[in-house]
Scaffold this active site. Structure first.
Site, mmCIF file in Angstrom:
data_model
loop_
_atom_site.group_PDB
_atom_site.id
_atom_site.type_symbol
_atom_site.label_atom_id
_atom_site.label_comp_id
_atom_site.label_asym_id
_atom_site.label_seq_id
_atom_site.Cartn_x
_atom_site.Cartn_y
_atom_site.Cartn_z
ATOM 1 N N LYS A 80 0.716 -1.099 -0.067
ATOM 2 C CA LYS A 80 0.138 -0.160 0.202
ATOM 3 C C LYS A 80 0.719 1.191 -0.061
ATOM 4 O O LYS A 80 2.531 1.100 0.435
ATOM 5 C CB LYS A 80 -1.148 0.337 1.318
ATOM 6 C CG LYS A 80 -1.924 1.358 1.482
ATOM 7 C CD LYS A 80 -2.922 1.050 2.572
ATOM 8 C CE LYS A 80 -3.560 2.403 2.685
ATOM 9 N NZ LYS A 80 -4.985 1.329 3.680
ATOM 10 N N SER A 155 -9.775 2.648 2.310
ATOM 11 C CA SER A 155 -8.397 3.250 1.539
ATOM 12 C C SER A 155 -7.909 2.082 1.337
ATOM 13 O O SER A 155 -6.831 1.978 0.171
ATOM 14 C CB SER A 155 -7.822 3.912 2.395
ATOM 15 O OG SER A 155 -6.916 3.223 4.237
ATOM 16 N N SER A 179 -10.912 -0.161 6.505
ATOM 17 C CA SER A 179 -9.111 0.108 5.084
ATOM 18 C C SER A 179 -9.522 -0.864 4.965
ATOM 19 O O SER A 179 -9.068 -1.228 3.306
ATOM 20 C CB SER A 179 -8.362 1.189 5.033
ATOM 21 O OG SER A 179 -9.035 2.595 5.805
#
Length: 460
Positions: A80, A155, A179
């Protein structure tokens, strides 16, 4: 072998160790898939193909000369764009860091590399992971592979899409208010929010903050379990790091387990399409021999606790930055309003809720509920503003079904539960007692094997 990119990480690791396929071949299959699919979905925002190929060649050479191999030897992984990767651009989804290249790896990256994983690049995220819709001013929006007009969630949306489309078999994510779980639900993959401390995060700013955790994402529960075994483990630099060594539970099914079912987590609005899919989950567990009971929950204390701690943390971490995007800036401003009395009230509310849920879990082994209150929404919408005719006060409110669970200090998995009538993925949330991550994964695996929803691939 014609679709190496859709084999599981577990199978790829086995094939590489057995020298039935090389790490170079595996990587090339995934690079080809990235070239084919990524322009349509915008999931991987920084690709390091040459560096990855060097690592794959080194993995093959090490296997030939030494024979020893880590559990992820030669397996591709994406990180990420919130986690630092030495020598690889890390933007945090913010124009303020558009050209930022860290000098060191975060702990989760170190552990994946030590296990033999090959880094292919970084996955898209909203600015500083703010919100459950993956869009930012640096790279734009990530699109849902099951319907390119829809959101991938967030996210960790880039990670979920990269997995769903076969661009990587494993990806790391993070979760404060859903997320990891929300994009897994939106993209028909598996995400685990571990018990805080299971996967340590190292910080010299907010080391005691327990609402945000890092965790594994994959297409199968088996692969999530494999990855968790690599990234979990004690580190003394994290003050609440768990010393217990993570070990999976035997696959004993769920017969006899006590399963609590909450269709709305105590009265939250849930879109009828989502509700229809998640309502099938209790029957699956009953057919597997579990004792399922619909329950009435009161998680209302989680609302104030989550929002207060979140706001305070945003001020702590981002309060010295100028030029922030609107969502991040709003959170910082909310943090400026937090008083000592607010924090005291939030601590009391969270403590009260923790004890109430400890008593709840004396009766039940796991709780199942919707991950998200809505299915994937139009990608051009910044957030969900209304559910079932109920207007929502801000961009956070549509994710209460995930962030209320974050306050519980409990492990929670999102597992594919089926599809809406128009083909959009929906996940079911499996929540366990604090520290019983292995139990959650065992239950998730039984559900996954009984349903097979995760086998349905996007057409790209």
């Amino acid at each position: 072998m014609s679709e190496l990119h859709f084999l599981t990480a577990t199978e790829l690791a086995r094939l590489i160790r057995a020298r039935q396929v090389s790490a170079v071949e595996v990587l090339q299959a995934h690079l080809d898939r990235i070239e084919q699919v990524n322009p349509h979905v915008n999931a991987i925002v920084t690709l390091v193909a040459e560096r990855a190929m060097e690592a794959a060649r080194a993995a093959d050479a090490a296997l030939s000369s030494e024979g020893a191999a880590g559990p992820l030897h030669g397996v591709p992984v994406a990180h990420k764009d919130l986690v630092d990767t030495a020598g690889i651009r890390t933007t945090y989804g913010s124009p303020l860091f558009a050209d930022h290249v860290p000098e060191r790896d975060d702990l989760i990256v170190q552990r994946l590399r030590a296990a033999g994983a090959v880094t292919v690049g970084k996955t898209n995220t909203p600015e500083f992971g703010t919100g459950s819709h993956t869009v930012n001013e640096v790279f734009g929006a990530t699109r849902n592979p099951y319907d390119l007009s829809k959101s991938a969630g967030g996210s960790s949306g880039g990670a979920a899409v990269a997995l769903a489309t076969g661009m990587v078999p494993l990806a790391d994510g993070s979760d404060m208010g859903g997320s990891l779980r929300n994009p897994a639900s939106f993209c028909n993959v598996v995400g685990l929010r571990p018990t805080p401390g299971r996967v340590p995060d190292i910080s010299d700013v907010n080391a005691w903050y327990t609402l945000s955790v890092s965790g594994p994402m994959a297409r199968t529960v088996e692969d999530v379990t494999l990855m968790l075994g690599v990234v979990a483990g004690f580190d003394r630099r994290s003050p609440y790091s768990i010393k217990e060594v993570f070990a999976p539970e035997p696959e004993q099914g769920v017969a006899g387990l006590r399963v609590a079912w909450s269709p709305d987590l105590g009265g939250l609005p849930v879109d009828p399409r989502t509700a229809a899919v998640t309502a099938t989950a209790p029957g699956v567990f009953e057919r597997l021999g579990a004792r399922v009971e619909q329950v009435e929950l009161d998680l209302s204390d989680a609302e104030d606790a989550f929002r207060t701690y979140r706001a305070w943390n945003y001020l702590l971490v981002h309060g010295d930055k100028s030029g922030l995007g609107p969502n991040t800036a709003w959170n910082v401003e909310q943090g400026r309003k937090v008083t000592g009395a607010d924090l005291a009230r939030a601590e009391t509310a969270r403590s009260r809720l923790y004890q109430r849920m400890a008593a709840f879990f004396d009766t039940y082994d796991v709780l199942i509920a919707p991950v998200s209150q809505v299915p994937p929404f139009p990608v051009e919408h910044p957030h969900v503003s209304e559910i079932n005719g109920q207007k929502l006060p801000d961009y956070l409110a549509w994710m209460r079904s995930a962030y209320w669970i974050s306050v519980l200090h409990a492990p929670a998995a999102s597992v594919p539960a089926g599809f809406t009538g128009d083909g959009l993925p929906v996940g079911v949330q499996i929540v366990g007692r604090p520290f019983e991550d292995a139990r959650v994964l065992r239950v998730a695996r039984a559900f996954e094997q009984a349903t097979g929803h995760g086998l349905r691939r996007p057409v790209l």
